[in-house]
Scaffold this motif. Structure first.
Motif, short mmCIF file in Angstrom:
data_model
loop_
_atom_site.label_atom_id
_atom_site.label_comp_id
_atom_site.label_asym_id
_atom_site.label_seq_id
_atom_site.Cartn_x
_atom_site.Cartn_y
_atom_site.Cartn_z
N THR A 173 41.70 46.07 42.49
CA THR A 173 40.81 45.09 43.11
C THR A 173 41.47 44.50 44.35
OG1 THR A 173 41.70 43.23 41.84
CG2 THR A 173 39.93 44.52 40.82
N ARG A 174 40.69 43.75 45.10
CA ARG A 174 41.22 43.11 46.30
C ARG A 174 42.33 42.13 45.95
NH1 ARG A 174 37.61 39.73 50.81
NH2 ARG A 174 39.35 39.30 52.24
N VAL A 175 42.15 41.41 44.85
CA VAL A 175 43.17 40.45 44.41
C VAL A 175 44.47 41.17 44.09
CG1 VAL A 175 43.81 38.83 42.58
CG2 VAL A 175 41.51 38.77 43.56
N GLN A 176 44.38 42.32 43.44
CA GLN A 176 45.57 43.08 43.09
C GLN A 176 46.27 43.64 44.32
OE1 GLN A 176 43.55 45.74 40.34
NE2 GLN A 176 44.53 44.76 38.58
N TRP A 177 45.51 44.13 45.29
CA TRP A 177 46.11 44.63 46.54
C TRP A 177 46.83 43.50 47.27
CZ3 TRP A 177 47.36 49.29 47.42
CH2 TRP A 177 46.55 50.37 47.03
N LYS A 178 46.21 42.32 47.31
CA LYS A 178 46.81 41.18 48.01
C LYS A 178 48.10 40.72 47.33
CE LYS A 178 44.24 37.87 49.61
NZ LYS A 178 43.24 36.78 49.70
N ALA A 179 48.26 41.03 46.06
CA ALA A 179 49.48 40.66 45.34
C ALA A 179 50.56 41.73 45.48
CB ALA A 179 49.17 40.42 43.86
N ARG A 190 54.00 36.78 40.44
CA ARG A 190 52.56 36.69 40.72
C ARG A 190 51.86 38.02 40.48
NH1 ARG A 190 53.06 33.15 46.33
NH2 ARG A 190 53.65 31.17 45.33
N VAL A 205 48.58 39.94 37.46
CA VAL A 205 47.27 40.52 37.78
C VAL A 205 47.25 42.05 37.67
CG1 VAL A 205 46.67 38.61 39.30
CG2 VAL A 205 47.79 40.62 40.27
#
Length: 290
Positions: free
Chosen positions: A64-70, A164, A168
């Motif tokens: 997901t986008r959240v996972q890529w950003k992490a 972090r 996720v």
């Protein structure tokens, strides 16, 4: 999230990571004369990425986008930490490099500590680091020492970002994908330093050992540990790095310790043990401390 039925597992994961990295560092020292620090670090990162991708087979398309950003900042930080630390290791002794690098995680503990007893463990770890660092040695390469301190800053960032990303995404996938971005950071510097010219077929076996001991094994263990313990506990546990580095030097390089260095080992072990016991009840909770 449920608590781990055996709380000792994340603690043993950290200890295994520390031992693995120090064994790998002795292998790296053997490759420096032929490859140089930057190429050695890149070979380590590249082979580690291949091993981890083959073992974990991360689903890149499902992130997901959240996972890529992490995971992207985590991987970039990982690459910078490796390159900079190897530059330090090529210029100063292993024990000194590890000691100076640990200042980063130590400061992380200082800024995240809230209870008085936690500052006691920090003070003990600081005293141990001071004893292990030859402050009066004017022969220490200043550039190498500076790189070790900068690597410590990246190490602190790695702890925070790893904490972090572990919340996720699965730890194995996080490390595998993170190593790809670490390789993106390292490759331009490696080609500039002649990786395509200096690497020979006879270096494959030690290079694979380096990748396993310095990256694939420890980073996977650390991602597991970071999922189940507070960052400040992890950081103080990492204060055992100088002690384990000194012991590996004794075992693999016949480097004997002075009484002052033995005192430093005792101090950092006490600090690590105290921090672990004091935070034992927190293991199993994923609540960011910083």
């Amino acid at each position: 999230m449920q608590k781990n039925k055996i709380p000792l597992r994340p603690l043993l994961a950290v200890l295994g990571s520390i031992l693995s990295v120090q064994i790998g560092a002795t292998i790296a020292k053997e490759l420096f004369p032929a490859l140089g620090a930057v190429v050695t670090a890149t070979v380590r990162i590249g082979l580690s990425a291949l091993i981890l991708l083959a073992v974990n087979r991360p689903g890149l398309k499902t992130l997901t986008r959240v996972q890529w950003k992490a995971v992207i900042p985590y991987g970039l930080c990982l690459g910078g930490m490796n390159l900079i630390y190897y530059l330090a290791l090529s210029r100063i002794p292993l024990g000194i490099a590890v000691t100076l690098e640990f200042i980063g995680p130590l400061l992380l503990v200082v800024f995240s500590s809230k209870r008085l007893i936690e500052f006691l463990w920090v003070l003990l770890a600081t005293a141990g680091i001071a004893l292990m660092t030859p402050w009066n040695n004017t022969n220490i390469d200043l550039f190498g020492a500076g790189m070790a301190l900068l690597a410590g800053a990246f190490w602190a960032g790695y702890i925070v970002l790893g904490r972090r990303v572990s919340a996720v995404i699965d730890g194995g996938q996080a490390v595998s994908i993170g190593m790809l971005f670490a390789l993106i950071v390292a490759l331009p510097f490696a080609f500039t330093n002649g990786i395509h010219l200096n690497f020979k077929s006879g270096m494959i076996i030690p290079a694979v050992g380096l990748a396993l001991f310095c990256s694939a094994i420890p980073f996977s263990l650390e991602m597991y540990a970071l999922k189940y313990m507070p960052t400040k506990t992890f950081s103080i546990l990492m204060s055992m790095e100088p002690a384990v580095g000194a012991l590996c030097g004794l075992i693999f390089l016949n480097e004997y310790l002075s009484l002052q260095e033995y005192a430093a080992v005792i101090l950092v072990v006490i600090a690590s043990t105290g921090a672990t016991i004091g935070n034992r009840g927190n293991i199993g909770k994923i609540t960011p401390d910083i």
